[in-house]
Design an enzyme around this catalytic site. Structure first.
Site, mmCIF file in Angstrom:
data_model
loop_
_atom_site.group_PDB
_atom_site.id
_atom_site.type_symbol
_atom_site.label_atom_id
_atom_site.label_comp_id
_atom_site.label_asym_id
_atom_site.label_seq_id
_atom_site.Cartn_x
_atom_site.Cartn_y
_atom_site.Cartn_z
ATOM 1 N N THR A 207 56.263 26.887 23.244
ATOM 2 C CA THR A 207 56.941 25.646 23.619
ATOM 3 C C THR A 207 57.293 25.687 25.099
ATOM 4 O O THR A 207 57.636 26.741 25.635
ATOM 5 C CB THR A 207 58.212 25.466 22.778
ATOM 6 O OG1 THR A 207 57.835 25.273 21.411
ATOM 7 C CG2 THR A 207 59.029 24.262 23.237
ATOM 8 N N GLY A 208 57.211 24.526 25.741
ATOM 9 C CA GLY A 208 57.561 24.429 27.152
ATOM 10 C C GLY A 208 56.375 24.003 27.989
ATOM 11 O O GLY A 208 55.245 23.888 27.500
ATOM 12 N N GLY B 236 55.613 30.834 26.841
ATOM 13 C CA GLY B 236 56.200 31.059 28.149
ATOM 14 C C GLY B 236 57.492 31.839 28.039
ATOM 15 O O GLY B 236 57.863 32.337 26.971
ATOM 16 N N ALA B 237 58.203 31.957 29.149
ATOM 17 C CA ALA B 237 59.501 32.631 29.176
ATOM 18 C C ALA B 237 60.281 32.119 30.375
ATOM 19 O O ALA B 237 59.706 31.602 31.338
ATOM 20 C CB ALA B 237 59.335 34.145 29.255
ATOM 21 N N ASP B 238 61.593 32.270 30.297
ATOM 22 C CA ASP B 238 62.465 31.829 31.383
ATOM 23 C C ASP B 238 62.841 32.968 32.319
ATOM 24 O O ASP B 238 63.144 32.740 33.491
ATOM 25 C CB ASP B 238 63.718 31.176 30.795
ATOM 26 C CG ASP B 238 63.352 29.991 29.912
ATOM 27 O OD1 ASP B 238 62.760 29.033 30.432
ATOM 28 O OD2 ASP B 238 63.619 30.052 28.697
ATOM 29 N N LYS C 131 64.432 33.633 26.713
ATOM 30 C CA LYS C 131 63.768 32.387 26.365
ATOM 31 C C LYS C 131 64.805 31.419 25.799
ATOM 32 O O LYS C 131 65.914 31.813 25.482
ATOM 33 C CB LYS C 131 62.656 32.639 25.333
ATOM 34 C CG LYS C 131 61.476 33.420 25.917
ATOM 35 C CD LYS C 131 60.456 33.843 24.877
ATOM 36 C CE LYS C 131 59.941 32.721 24.015
ATOM 37 N NZ LYS C 131 59.314 31.637 24.815
ATOM 38 N N GLY C 132 64.416 30.164 25.695
ATOM 39 C CA GLY C 132 65.297 29.193 25.061
ATOM 40 C C GLY C 132 65.774 28.068 25.948
ATOM 41 O O GLY C 132 66.503 27.189 25.483
ATOM 42 N N GLY D 17 64.069 25.715 26.747
ATOM 43 C CA GLY D 17 63.483 24.543 26.098
ATOM 44 C C GLY D 17 64.028 24.282 24.708
ATOM 45 O O GLY D 17 63.628 23.309 24.057
ATOM 46 N N GLU E 152 60.550 30.281 18.062
ATOM 47 C CA GLU E 152 59.724 31.146 18.905
ATOM 48 C C GLU E 152 59.876 32.612 18.505
ATOM 49 O O GLU E 152 58.895 33.358 18.469
ATOM 50 C CB GLU E 152 60.108 30.958 20.375
ATOM 51 C CG GLU E 152 59.650 29.636 20.962
ATOM 52 C CD GLU E 152 60.168 29.399 22.361
ATOM 53 O OE1 GLU E 152 59.475 28.723 23.134
ATOM 54 O OE2 GLU E 152 61.277 29.878 22.690
#
Length: 233
Positions: free
Chosen positions: A29-30, A82-84, A94-95, A97, A103
Protein backbone atom coordinates in the site's frame (compact mmCIF):
# COMPACT_ATOMS: atom_id res chain seq x y z
CA UNK A 1 19.16 14.44 -10.22
CA UNK A 2 15.78 12.73 -10.48
CA UNK A 3 12.63 13.49 -8.51
CA UNK A 4 11.12 11.26 -5.85
CA UNK A 5 8.41 9.74 -8.07
CA UNK A 6 11.03 8.71 -10.62
CA UNK A 7 13.05 7.02 -7.86
CA UNK A 8 9.98 5.21 -6.55
CA UNK A 9 9.24 3.87 -10.01
CA UNK A 10 12.84 2.72 -10.50
CA UNK A 11 12.74 0.74 -7.26
CA UNK A 12 9.42 -0.78 -8.30
CA UNK A 13 10.82 -1.78 -11.70
CA UNK A 14 13.54 -3.84 -10.06
CA UNK A 15 11.10 -5.47 -7.64
CA UNK A 16 8.59 -6.67 -10.22
CA UNK A 17 11.40 -8.46 -12.09
CA UNK A 18 11.43 -10.92 -9.17
CA UNK A 19 7.83 -12.01 -9.77
CA UNK A 20 7.38 -15.23 -11.78
CA UNK A 21 4.46 -17.11 -13.30
CA UNK A 22 2.46 -19.15 -10.80
CA UNK A 23 3.31 -17.00 -7.79
CA UNK A 24 1.00 -15.69 -5.09
CA UNK A 25 1.90 -12.02 -4.82
CA UNK A 26 1.28 -9.62 -1.94
CA UNK A 27 0.44 -6.09 -3.02
CA UNK A 28 1.62 -3.35 -0.70
CA UNK A 29 0.00 0.00 0.00
CA UNK A 30 1.14 3.53 -0.74
CA UNK A 31 2.49 5.54 -3.65
CA UNK A 32 5.61 3.40 -4.16
CA UNK A 33 3.66 0.14 -4.01
CA UNK A 34 1.17 1.59 -6.50
CA UNK A 35 3.99 1.92 -9.04
CA UNK A 36 4.75 -1.78 -8.53
CA UNK A 37 1.10 -2.75 -9.02
CA UNK A 38 0.90 -0.84 -12.31
CA UNK A 39 4.16 -2.34 -13.56
CA UNK A 40 3.12 -5.82 -12.48
CA UNK A 41 -0.12 -5.57 -14.45
CA UNK A 42 1.84 -4.73 -17.60
CA UNK A 43 3.80 -7.99 -17.37
CA UNK A 44 0.67 -10.13 -17.98
CA UNK A 45 1.88 -12.94 -15.72
CA UNK A 46 -0.19 -15.89 -14.55
CA UNK A 47 -0.35 -14.90 -10.87
CA UNK A 48 -2.87 -14.36 -8.11
CA UNK A 49 -2.62 -11.47 -5.68
CA UNK A 50 -3.61 -10.57 -2.15
CA UNK A 51 -3.82 -6.91 -1.19
CA UNK A 52 -2.84 -5.08 1.98
CA UNK A 53 -5.58 -2.45 1.56
CA UNK A 54 -8.84 -1.77 -0.20
CA UNK A 55 -7.18 0.93 -2.31
CA UNK A 56 -4.50 -1.46 -3.57
CA UNK A 57 -7.11 -4.12 -4.27
CA UNK A 58 -9.21 -1.66 -6.27
CA UNK A 59 -6.20 -0.47 -8.26
CA UNK A 60 -5.06 -4.02 -9.01
CA UNK A 61 -8.51 -5.17 -10.12
CA UNK A 62 -8.93 -2.10 -12.33
CA UNK A 63 -5.71 -3.10 -14.11
CA UNK A 64 -6.83 -6.70 -14.65
CA UNK A 65 -4.89 -8.43 -11.87
CA UNK A 66 -6.59 -11.34 -10.12
CA UNK A 67 -7.02 -10.51 -6.43
CA UNK A 68 -8.31 -13.06 -3.90
CA UNK A 69 -9.14 -12.84 -0.21
CA UNK A 70 -6.12 -13.38 2.04
CA UNK A 71 -7.99 -16.19 3.80
CA UNK A 72 -8.06 -18.13 0.53
CA UNK A 73 -4.28 -18.65 0.54
CA UNK A 74 -1.99 -20.35 3.05
CA UNK A 75 1.12 -18.34 2.18
CA UNK A 76 2.43 -15.63 -0.13
CA UNK A 77 5.44 -16.19 -2.38
CA UNK A 78 6.52 -12.58 -2.61
CA UNK A 79 5.21 -9.26 -1.32
CA UNK A 80 6.27 -5.90 -2.72
CA UNK A 81 5.67 -3.01 -0.35
CA UNK A 82 7.06 0.37 0.59
CA UNK A 83 8.23 1.76 3.93
CA UNK A 84 8.40 5.08 5.72
CA UNK A 85 11.74 4.44 7.39
CA UNK A 86 14.46 1.87 6.68
CA UNK A 87 17.40 1.54 9.07
CA UNK A 88 20.83 0.04 8.19
CA UNK A 89 19.74 -3.41 9.44
CA UNK A 90 16.65 -3.46 7.22
CA UNK A 91 14.19 -2.79 10.04
CA UNK A 92 11.25 -0.59 9.16
CA UNK A 93 8.62 1.85 10.27
CA UNK A 94 5.44 1.58 8.21
CA UNK A 95 1.91 2.86 8.53
CA UNK A 96 1.95 6.45 7.32
CA UNK A 97 -0.61 5.20 4.77
CA UNK A 98 -2.70 3.58 7.50
CA UNK A 99 -2.46 -0.06 6.34
CA UNK A 100 0.07 -1.32 8.89
CA UNK A 101 -1.96 -4.19 10.36
CA UNK A 102 -2.84 -5.79 7.03
CA UNK A 103 0.69 -5.13 5.78
CA UNK A 104 2.19 -6.91 8.79
CA UNK A 105 -0.14 -9.91 8.47
CA UNK A 106 0.79 -10.40 4.82
CA UNK A 107 4.49 -9.75 5.53
CA UNK A 108 4.50 -12.63 8.01
CA UNK A 109 2.76 -14.84 5.44
CA UNK A 110 5.38 -14.04 2.79
CA UNK A 111 8.39 -16.12 1.79
CA UNK A 112 9.96 -12.93 0.43
CA UNK A 113 9.16 -9.43 1.70
CA UNK A 114 10.57 -7.00 -0.86
CA UNK A 115 10.74 -3.41 0.39
CA UNK A 116 11.02 -0.68 -2.23
CA UNK A 117 11.94 2.87 -1.28
CA UNK A 118 13.59 6.00 -2.56
CA UNK A 119 16.68 7.32 -0.79
CA UNK A 120 14.69 9.79 1.34
CA UNK A 121 13.34 6.89 3.42
CA UNK A 122 16.78 5.76 4.62
CA UNK A 123 17.49 6.60 8.26
CA UNK A 124 20.37 5.95 10.64
CA UNK A 125 17.94 4.87 13.39
CA UNK A 126 14.23 4.08 13.65
CA UNK A 127 12.21 7.06 14.82
CA UNK A 128 14.39 9.55 12.97
CA UNK A 129 11.42 11.00 11.07
CA UNK A 130 9.60 11.39 14.39
CA UNK A 131 6.39 9.42 13.87
CA UNK A 132 5.33 5.87 14.72
CA UNK A 133 1.76 4.91 13.68
CA UNK A 134 -0.30 2.73 16.02
CA UNK A 135 -3.65 1.19 15.04
CA UNK A 136 -6.14 1.18 17.93
CA UNK A 137 -9.78 0.21 18.34
CA UNK A 138 -12.18 3.18 18.68
CA UNK A 139 -13.59 1.93 22.01
CA UNK A 140 -11.66 3.65 24.78
CA UNK A 141 -9.18 5.19 22.38
CA UNK A 142 -8.52 8.14 24.69
CA UNK A 143 -7.42 5.76 27.44
CA UNK A 144 -5.25 3.89 24.95
CA UNK A 145 -3.72 7.19 23.83
CA UNK A 146 -2.92 8.09 27.45
CA UNK A 147 -1.10 4.78 27.86
CA UNK A 148 0.77 5.33 24.61
CA UNK A 149 1.80 8.83 25.72
CA UNK A 150 4.29 7.20 28.11
CA UNK A 151 6.42 6.69 25.01
CA UNK A 152 5.87 10.04 23.29
CA UNK A 153 3.16 12.54 22.38
CA UNK A 154 0.14 10.57 21.12
CA UNK A 155 -2.05 12.26 18.50
CA UNK A 156 -5.22 10.92 16.94
CA UNK A 157 -4.89 10.99 13.15
CA UNK A 158 -7.54 13.23 11.60
CA UNK A 159 -8.80 13.23 8.01
CA UNK A 160 -10.69 16.42 7.31
CA UNK A 161 -12.55 17.02 10.56
CA UNK A 162 -13.09 13.38 11.56
CA UNK A 163 -10.84 10.59 12.85
CA UNK A 164 -9.03 8.70 10.11
CA UNK A 165 -10.61 5.24 9.78
CA UNK A 166 -8.52 2.25 8.69
CA UNK A 167 -9.81 -0.50 6.42
CA UNK A 168 -10.38 -2.48 9.62
CA UNK A 169 -12.66 0.21 11.05
CA UNK A 170 -10.08 1.39 13.58
CA UNK A 171 -8.26 4.62 14.45
CA UNK A 172 -4.60 5.56 14.05
CA UNK A 173 -2.63 7.14 16.88
CA UNK A 174 0.58 8.77 15.64
CA UNK A 175 3.19 8.52 18.35
CA UNK A 176 5.79 11.29 18.31
CA UNK A 177 8.95 9.34 19.01
CA UNK A 178 12.63 10.09 19.02
CA UNK A 179 15.35 7.51 18.59
CA UNK A 180 13.98 4.02 19.28
CA UNK A 181 16.88 2.37 21.08
CA UNK A 182 15.38 -1.12 21.32
CA UNK A 183 12.73 -1.64 18.62
CA UNK A 184 11.98 -5.23 19.68
CA UNK A 185 11.27 -4.17 23.26
CA UNK A 186 9.25 -1.16 22.09
CA UNK A 187 7.12 -3.32 19.81
CA UNK A 188 6.34 -5.70 22.66
CA UNK A 189 5.46 -2.90 25.08
CA UNK A 190 3.18 -1.14 22.61
CA UNK A 191 1.29 -4.29 21.67
CA UNK A 192 0.72 -5.14 25.34
CA UNK A 193 -1.42 -2.01 25.83
CA UNK A 194 -5.17 -2.82 25.80
CA UNK A 195 -6.79 -1.31 22.72
CA UNK A 196 -3.69 -1.48 20.54
CA UNK A 197 -4.27 -3.59 17.45
CA UNK A 198 -0.81 -3.28 15.90
CA UNK A 199 2.12 -0.90 15.66
CA UNK A 200 4.21 0.30 12.73
CA UNK A 201 7.49 -1.33 13.75
CA UNK A 202 8.43 -4.03 11.23
CA UNK A 203 11.45 -5.69 12.81
CA UNK A 204 13.23 -8.50 10.99
CA UNK A 205 10.43 -8.99 8.44
CA UNK A 206 12.07 -7.69 5.26
CA UNK A 207 14.16 -10.04 3.13
CA UNK A 208 15.22 -7.65 0.36
CA UNK A 209 15.56 -3.85 0.41
CA UNK A 210 15.59 -2.05 -2.95
CA UNK A 211 16.64 1.60 -2.79
CA UNK A 212 16.55 3.98 -5.76
CA UNK A 213 18.82 7.03 -5.63
CA UNK A 214 18.65 10.43 -7.28
CA UNK A 215 21.90 9.72 -9.17
CA UNK A 216 20.13 6.77 -10.91
CA UNK A 217 21.78 4.07 -8.77
CA UNK A 218 19.57 1.27 -7.50
CA UNK A 219 20.87 -0.71 -4.53
CA UNK A 220 19.50 -4.19 -3.89
CA UNK A 221 20.36 -5.59 -0.47
CA UNK A 222 19.35 -8.95 0.98
CA UNK A 223 18.80 -8.86 4.73
CA UNK A 224 18.43 -11.70 7.20
CA UNK A 225 14.92 -12.29 8.46
CA UNK A 226 14.94 -12.50 12.25
CA UNK A 227 11.33 -13.24 13.20
CA UNK A 228 9.20 -16.35 13.08
CA UNK A 229 6.93 -16.63 10.05
CA UNK A 230 4.46 -19.25 8.84
CA UNK A 231 7.45 -21.03 7.26
CA UNK A 232 9.26 -21.57 10.56
CA UNK A 233 6.69 -23.84 12.18
Amino acid sequence: MKDVEFMKRRAAEEAVKLVKNGMIVGLGTGSTAAHAIRLLAKRNLDIICVATSKSSEELAKSLGLKVVDVNDVDYVDITIDGADEVDPQGNLIKGYGGALTREKIIAKMSKEEIIIVDETKLVTFLGQRGKLPIEVIPFGWKHTARELSKYGKASLRILGSEPYITDNGNYIIDLNVGRIEDPVEMESKLNSIPGVVENGLFIGLATVIIVAHSDLRVDIKRVKRSVDTVFDS
